[in-house]
Design a protein around this motif. Structure first.
Motif, mmCIF file in Angstrom:
data_model
loop_
_atom_site.group_PDB
_atom_site.id
_atom_site.type_symbol
_atom_site.label_atom_id
_atom_site.label_comp_id
_atom_site.label_asym_id
_atom_site.label_seq_id
_atom_site.Cartn_x
_atom_site.Cartn_y
_atom_site.Cartn_z
ATOM 1 N N LEU A 159 48.041 41.365 37.574
ATOM 2 C CA LEU A 159 46.786 40.686 37.238
ATOM 3 C C LEU A 159 46.958 39.172 37.250
ATOM 4 O O LEU A 159 46.075 38.434 37.707
ATOM 5 N N ASP A 160 48.101 38.705 36.772
ATOM 6 C CA ASP A 160 48.388 37.272 36.768
ATOM 7 C C ASP A 160 48.488 36.736 38.199
ATOM 8 O O ASP A 160 47.977 35.647 38.501
ATOM 9 N N ASP A 172 35.984 34.553 38.240
ATOM 10 C CA ASP A 172 35.019 35.384 38.963
ATOM 11 C C ASP A 172 33.660 34.708 39.046
ATOM 12 O O ASP A 172 32.972 34.792 40.072
ATOM 13 N N TYR A 187 40.247 45.199 33.645
ATOM 14 C CA TYR A 187 40.601 44.540 32.388
ATOM 15 C C TYR A 187 40.189 45.383 31.189
ATOM 16 O O TYR A 187 40.895 45.410 30.176
ATOM 17 N N VAL A 196 45.105 36.082 39.604
ATOM 18 C CA VAL A 196 44.522 34.830 39.096
ATOM 19 C C VAL A 196 45.122 33.647 39.846
ATOM 20 O O VAL A 196 44.401 32.742 40.270
ATOM 21 N N GLN A 212 42.557 40.565 47.157
ATOM 22 C CA GLN A 212 42.143 41.025 45.834
ATOM 23 C C GLN A 212 42.145 42.551 45.776
ATOM 24 O O GLN A 212 42.677 43.155 44.830
ATOM 25 N N ASN A 248 37.190 43.779 38.598
ATOM 26 C CA ASN A 248 38.028 43.098 37.609
ATOM 27 C C ASN A 248 37.605 43.451 36.185
ATOM 28 O O ASN A 248 38.455 43.669 35.320
ATOM 29 N N ARG A 292 42.477 37.282 30.579
ATOM 30 C CA ARG A 292 41.162 37.916 30.731
ATOM 31 C C ARG A 292 40.051 36.878 30.734
ATOM 32 O O ARG A 292 39.112 36.950 31.547
ATOM 33 N N ARG A 347 40.161 35.139 34.044
ATOM 34 C CA ARG A 347 39.658 36.014 35.110
ATOM 35 C C ARG A 347 38.138 35.984 35.149
ATOM 36 O O ARG A 347 37.534 35.869 36.206
ATOM 37 N N ARG A 389 44.470 44.948 43.450
ATOM 38 C CA ARG A 389 43.770 45.784 42.460
ATOM 39 C C ARG A 389 44.119 47.252 42.680
ATOM 40 O O ARG A 389 44.177 48.022 41.725
ATOM 41 N N ASP A 393 43.776 33.749 43.654
ATOM 42 C CA ASP A 393 42.365 33.381 43.764
ATOM 43 C C ASP A 393 42.165 31.898 43.483
ATOM 44 O O ASP A 393 41.385 31.226 44.159
#
Length: 164
Positions: free
Chosen positions: A48-49, A91, A22, A52, A136, A18, A84, A87, A140, A55
């Protein structure tokens, strides 16, 4: 069955990847990150959203929090900067969460109802945790393709290449 050390390694890999993605995405302007490129979640920002959201939803499920407070059809963070930050926070939460796992919890049966399909699923926790990390990686992979379309190479993404 997976183990707590495996989960720790996957959480570390998740954070490493990640951060790489980013950093690459930050090289683009907002319009580029939000441009519909034909991906499942349309844009790099959308992909990416979604990660989030997903997760967060899984962590809510695993900890018994109410997933109904999340809306999978609404952006979690409308701008890249706040996405960001979220994220990074997420994490760290994942890394802390995996430290609480043990064989008993991983082997226990878990059930949940999907917000997207309305279907109820039941399996051992370890299968859902495996899905959590696999999901994930799947998205990604889409994000790396979108970055490559913009001429940005995120570099090696293989687990053995992760610095320790």
């Amino acid at each position: 069955m997976i183990t707590q050390p495996w989960c720790r390694r996957m959480a570390q890999y998740n954070r490493w990847m990640n951060r790489k993605l980013y950093a690459c995405a930050a090289q683009l302007g907002d319009a580029q990150r939000q441009e519909d490129r034909g991906a499942f979640f349309k844009s790099l920002q959308g992909t990416l959203d979604h990660l989030v959201y997903a997760d967060t939803a899984w962590l809510y499920r695993f900890s018994g929090r109410d997933v109904a407070t999340l809306n999978p059809r609404q952006p979690q963070r409308p701008d890249f900067a706040s996405l960001r930050v979220e994220r990074e926070r997420l994490d760290e939460e994942i890394l802390a969460w995996v430290e609480t796992l043990d064989e008993t919890w991983l082997a226990a049966t878990f059930s949940f109802t999907s917000q997207m399909s309305g279907k109820t699923f039941s399996s051992p926790n370890w299968q859902f945790v495996t899905h959590f990390f696999n999901h994930q990686t799947h998205h990604r992979g889409q994000a790396t393709t979108l970055l490559m379309q913009f001429g940005i190479d995120p570099g090696v993404t293989d687990l053995p290449a992760m610095p320790d």
